[in-house]
Design a protein around this motif. Structure first.
Motif, PDB file in Angstrom:
ATOM      1  N   GLY A  21     -25.464   5.581 -55.047  1.00  0.00           N
ATOM      2  CA  GLY A  21     -24.806   6.349 -56.093  1.00  0.00           C
ATOM      3  C   GLY A  21     -24.547   5.499 -57.328  1.00  0.00           C
ATOM      4  N   LEU A  22     -23.658   5.972 -58.183  1.00  0.00           N
ATOM      5  CA  LEU A  22     -23.370   5.257 -59.426  1.00  0.00           C
ATOM      6  C   LEU A  22     -22.783   3.889 -59.126  1.00  0.00           C
ATOM      7  N   PRO A  23     -23.279   2.837 -59.785  1.00  0.00           N
ATOM      8  CA  PRO A  23     -22.774   1.493 -59.508  1.00  0.00           C
ATOM      9  C   PRO A  23     -21.359   1.306 -60.044  1.00  0.00           C
ATOM     10  N   PRO A  24     -20.525   0.576 -59.329  1.00  0.00           N
ATOM     11  CA  PRO A  24     -19.190   0.274 -59.850  1.00  0.00           C
ATOM     12  C   PRO A  24     -19.290  -0.712 -60.998  1.00  0.00           C
ATOM     13  N   LYS A  25     -18.211  -0.865 -61.719  1.00  0.00           N
ATOM     14  CA  LYS A  25     -18.197  -1.780 -62.847  1.00  0.00           C
ATOM     15  C   LYS A  25     -18.510  -3.196 -62.374  1.00  0.00           C
ATOM     16  N   GLY A  26     -19.381  -3.858 -63.102  1.00  0.00           N
ATOM     17  CA  GLY A  26     -19.712  -5.228 -62.753  1.00  0.00           C
ATOM     18  C   GLY A  26     -21.025  -5.394 -62.016  1.00  0.00           C
ATOM     19  N   TYR A  27     -21.709  -4.273 -61.743  1.00  0.00           N
ATOM     20  CA  TYR A  27     -22.966  -4.358 -61.002  1.00  0.00           C
ATOM     21  C   TYR A  27     -24.151  -3.941 -61.857  1.00  0.00           C
ATOM     22  N   VAL A  28     -25.244  -4.657 -61.699  1.00  0.00           N
ATOM     23  CA  VAL A  28     -26.499  -4.296 -62.326  1.00  0.00           C
ATOM     24  C   VAL A  28     -27.405  -3.762 -61.220  1.00  0.00           C
ATOM     25  N   GLU A  29     -28.149  -2.725 -61.526  1.00  0.00           N
ATOM     26  CA  GLU A  29     -28.998  -2.109 -60.514  1.00  0.00           C
ATOM     27  C   GLU A  29     -30.243  -2.950 -60.257  1.00  0.00           C
ATOM     28  N   ARG A  30     -30.591  -3.081 -58.994  1.00  0.00           N
ATOM     29  CA  ARG A  30     -31.810  -3.768 -58.587  1.00  0.00           C
ATOM     30  C   ARG A  30     -32.464  -2.967 -57.461  1.00  0.00           C
ATOM     31  N   PRO A  31     -33.771  -3.089 -57.296  1.00  0.00           N
ATOM     32  CA  PRO A  31     -34.418  -2.350 -56.215  1.00  0.00           C
ATOM     33  C   PRO A  31     -34.030  -2.844 -54.834  1.00  0.00           C
ATOM     34  N   GLU A  32     -33.649  -4.129 -54.713  1.00  0.00           N
ATOM     35  CA  GLU A  32     -33.226  -4.686 -53.430  1.00  0.00           C
ATOM     36  C   GLU A  32     -32.414  -5.954 -53.686  1.00  0.00           C
ATOM     37  N   PRO A  33     -31.629  -6.368 -52.702  1.00  0.00           N
ATOM     38  CA  PRO A  33     -30.820  -7.575 -52.894  1.00  0.00           C
ATOM     39  C   PRO A  33     -31.698  -8.806 -53.116  1.00  0.00           C
ATOM     40  N   GLN A  34     -31.224  -9.721 -53.939  1.00  0.00           N
ATOM     41  CA  GLN A  34     -31.896 -10.993 -54.143  1.00  0.00           C
ATOM     42  C   GLN A  34     -31.216 -12.060 -53.298  1.00  0.00           C
ATOM     43  N   ILE A  35     -31.965 -12.669 -52.400  1.00  0.00           N
ATOM     44  CA  ILE A  35     -31.416 -13.766 -51.611  1.00  0.00           C
ATOM     45  C   ILE A  35     -31.185 -14.945 -52.540  1.00  0.00           C
ATOM     46  N   ALA A  36     -29.974 -15.462 -52.534  1.00  0.00           N
ATOM     47  CA  ALA A  36     -29.619 -16.544 -53.444  1.00  0.00           C
ATOM     48  C   ALA A  36     -29.516 -17.894 -52.750  1.00  0.00           C
ATOM     49  N   PHE A  37     -28.943 -17.916 -51.526  1.00  0.00           N
ATOM     50  CA  PHE A  37     -28.676 -19.195 -50.867  1.00  0.00           C
ATOM     51  C   PHE A  37     -28.948 -19.104 -49.368  1.00  0.00           C
ATOM     52  N   LEU A  38     -29.415 -20.211 -48.820  1.00  0.00           N
ATOM     53  CA  LEU A  38     -29.545 -20.391 -47.377  1.00  0.00           C
ATOM     54  C   LEU A  38     -28.642 -21.568 -46.999  1.00  0.00           C
ATOM     55  N   HIS A  39     -27.535 -21.258 -46.390  1.00  0.00           N
ATOM     56  CA  HIS A  39     -26.535 -22.277 -46.055  1.00  0.00           C
ATOM     57  C   HIS A  39     -26.828 -22.789 -44.651  1.00  0.00           C
ATOM     58  N   MET A  40     -27.335 -24.018 -44.573  1.00  0.00           N
ATOM     59  CA  MET A  40     -27.724 -24.618 -43.294  1.00  0.00           C
ATOM     60  C   MET A  40     -26.506 -25.220 -42.603  1.00  0.00           C
ATOM     61  N   ASN A  41     -25.536 -24.396 -42.327  1.00  0.00           N
ATOM     62  CA  ASN A  41     -24.253 -24.912 -41.825  1.00  0.00           C
ATOM     63  C   ASN A  41     -24.307 -25.315 -40.353  1.00  0.00           C
ATOM     64  N   LEU A  42     -25.301 -24.834 -39.622  1.00  0.00           N
ATOM     65  CA  LEU A  42     -25.356 -25.131 -38.197  1.00  0.00           C
ATOM     66  C   LEU A  42     -26.451 -26.116 -37.817  1.00  0.00           C
ATOM     67  N   LEU A  43     -27.608 -25.999 -38.427  1.00  0.00           N
ATOM     68  CA  LEU A  43     -28.742 -26.816 -38.020  1.00  0.00           C
ATOM     69  C   LEU A  43     -29.405 -27.435 -39.238  1.00  0.00           C
ATOM     70  N   LYS A  44     -29.520 -28.756 -39.243  1.00  0.00           N
ATOM     71  CA  LYS A  44     -30.137 -29.471 -40.360  1.00  0.00           C
ATOM     72  C   LYS A  44     -31.606 -29.762 -40.035  1.00  0.00           C
ATOM     73  N   TYR A  45     -32.430 -29.770 -41.077  1.00  0.00           N
ATOM     74  CA  TYR A  45     -33.847 -30.052 -40.918  1.00  0.00           C
ATOM     75  C   TYR A  45     -34.060 -31.557 -40.780  1.00  0.00           C
ATOM     76  N   LYS A  46     -34.833 -31.962 -39.775  1.00  0.00           N
ATOM     77  CA  LYS A  46     -35.162 -33.366 -39.570  1.00  0.00           C
ATOM     78  C   LYS A  46     -36.629 -33.589 -39.954  1.00  0.00           C
ATOM     79  N   PRO A  47     -36.910 -34.567 -40.791  1.00  0.00           N
ATOM     80  CA  PRO A  47     -38.274 -34.766 -41.263  1.00  0.00           C
ATOM     81  C   PRO A  47     -39.233 -35.161 -40.149  1.00  0.00           C
ATOM     82  N   PHE A  48     -40.439 -34.586 -40.220  1.00  0.00           N
ATOM     83  CA  PHE A  48     -41.548 -34.950 -39.335  1.00  0.00           C
ATOM     84  C   PHE A  48     -41.213 -34.764 -37.865  1.00  0.00           C
TER      85      PHE A  48
END
Length: 361
Positions: free
Chosen positions: A265-292
């Protein structure tokens, strides 16, 4: 916590609040930047996060904060990333800090920039986050917060339920809303009340023996500071998601502000319409990447199909997180799973390349 102890801490809190003043220094804040708190144990994570920012094309200045913990070699390594400055908090204030999490409030308080995005060291941008500074929600309120998995009405004695002493201590009636996930915080420090709220949040973080126990670390110190001083903020929709593989979700997924008129429906104040959510961040709070090494792959992202979810059902087991479907007030809230590479084409390969290039620090 006994009523006597609550009253003691409440008096100390109110005394601090009454001493807050609007300072002329606020007028000198200028520009935009991204902030990190850095100490030797998180050098590698910060380097990966900063490098991913630059790989996404983000040109905002990056300011790194530490408290007498980084060596000259550490600083030289960090400044290999373009447009990075390093600030030693000890040049601004003499403090007794017992946790790196206390540096979050300190960096937001002592930076000279006005509009600042703080990122945890293990928070990986999924795209250039500069767009967040220009969203109507941020322009209107001067503060963007992101939701955590939990709701204040959840029956979990480690969170901010109605019987948590934090409500009595702060003299706030328990609010039926999500808790805050502070792996990312966006503020405009010259907006009304924001600088004073940052001071209050840092006061809570300095008194970590009390407040970190009540609100599970630093995360909700910001929400309670803003609530106490009645400073406007905006909780980003949609809800938090998770990412991982068939067996385990080990990453928090946070989005940018989103609204679809066709769906909602109509967006509340402060929102811009988009076709789908934009993923902004991936918070690796549980598992860290280990090289190689044989790291778990990013295969799927799971979110709630409803952009607005009145509650959340998250279950934790070891390093894994699961979102549960539920029904509330006669309405069903289903989860949906999408292929990771469809949601974020090329991210996995880029992240692996960057992490391997940085290696072990």
């Amino acid at each position: 916590m006994s009523p006597t102890i609550i009253a003691k801490h409440q008096a100390e809190l109110l005394s601090f609040i009454h001493g807050l003043e609007v300072e002329n220094i606020v007028q000198s804040f200028q520009g935009r930047a991204i902030l990190y708190a850095v100490y030797p144990r998180v050098l590698r994570e910060v380097l990966i996060s900063m490098t991913m920012l630059r790989e996404h094309g983000c040109e905002l200045p990056i300011e790194l904060w530490h408290y007498n913990e980084l060596s000259n070699d550490n600083i030289k390594l960090l400044m290999q990333v373009k447009n990075v400055t390093v600030q030693n908090l000890s040049s601004f204030a003499k403090l007794h800090l017992t946790s790196g999490f206390q540096m979050k409030g300190a960096s937001l308080l002592y930076t000279s920039y006005d509009e600042v995005l703080f990122l945890d060291s293990d928070n990986i941008p999924a795209r250039d986050p500069t767009f967040l500074f220009d969203t109507p929600a941020f322009k209107e309120t001067g503060t963007l917060f992101w939701k955590d998995f939990w709701y204040s009405s959840d029956t979990n004695d480690r969170k901010t339920t109605s019987y948590n002493p934090i409500w009595s201590l702060t003299n706030i009636t328990c609010i039926d809303e999500f808790e805050q996930e502070s792996g990312q915080v966006l503020v405009r420090r010259t907006s009304p009340g924001v600088y004073q709220s940052l001071k209050l949040a840092f006061y809570m973080q300095k008194n970590s023996d009390l407040y970190f126990e009540l609100v599970l670390g630093d995360k909700d110190t910001f929400r309670f500071a803003w609530r106490l001083l009645k400073t406007p903020f905006h909780f980003v929709r949609p809800n938090i998601g998770v990412a991982g593989n068939e067996d385990c979700n080990y990453v928090m997924v946070q989005f940018g502000p989103f609204w679809s008129r066709k769906v909602h429906g109509l967006p509340p104040k402060g929102y811009v319409e988009r076709p789908e959510p934009q993923i902004a961040f991936l918070h690796m709070n549980l598992l860290k990447y280990k090289p190689f090494r044989n790291n778990p792959e990013f295969s799927f992202i799971t979110t709630y199909a409803n952009v607005i979810v009145p509650n959340g059902r998250a279950e934790f087991g070891g390093l894994c997180t699961k979102l549960h479907e539920f029904t509330e007030k006669g309405r069903s809230y289903k989860t949906k799973r999408i292929r990771f590479d469809r949601a974020l084409p090329g991210f996995s390969a880029l992240y692996q390349k960057v992490a391997n290039r940085i290696g072990d620090v």
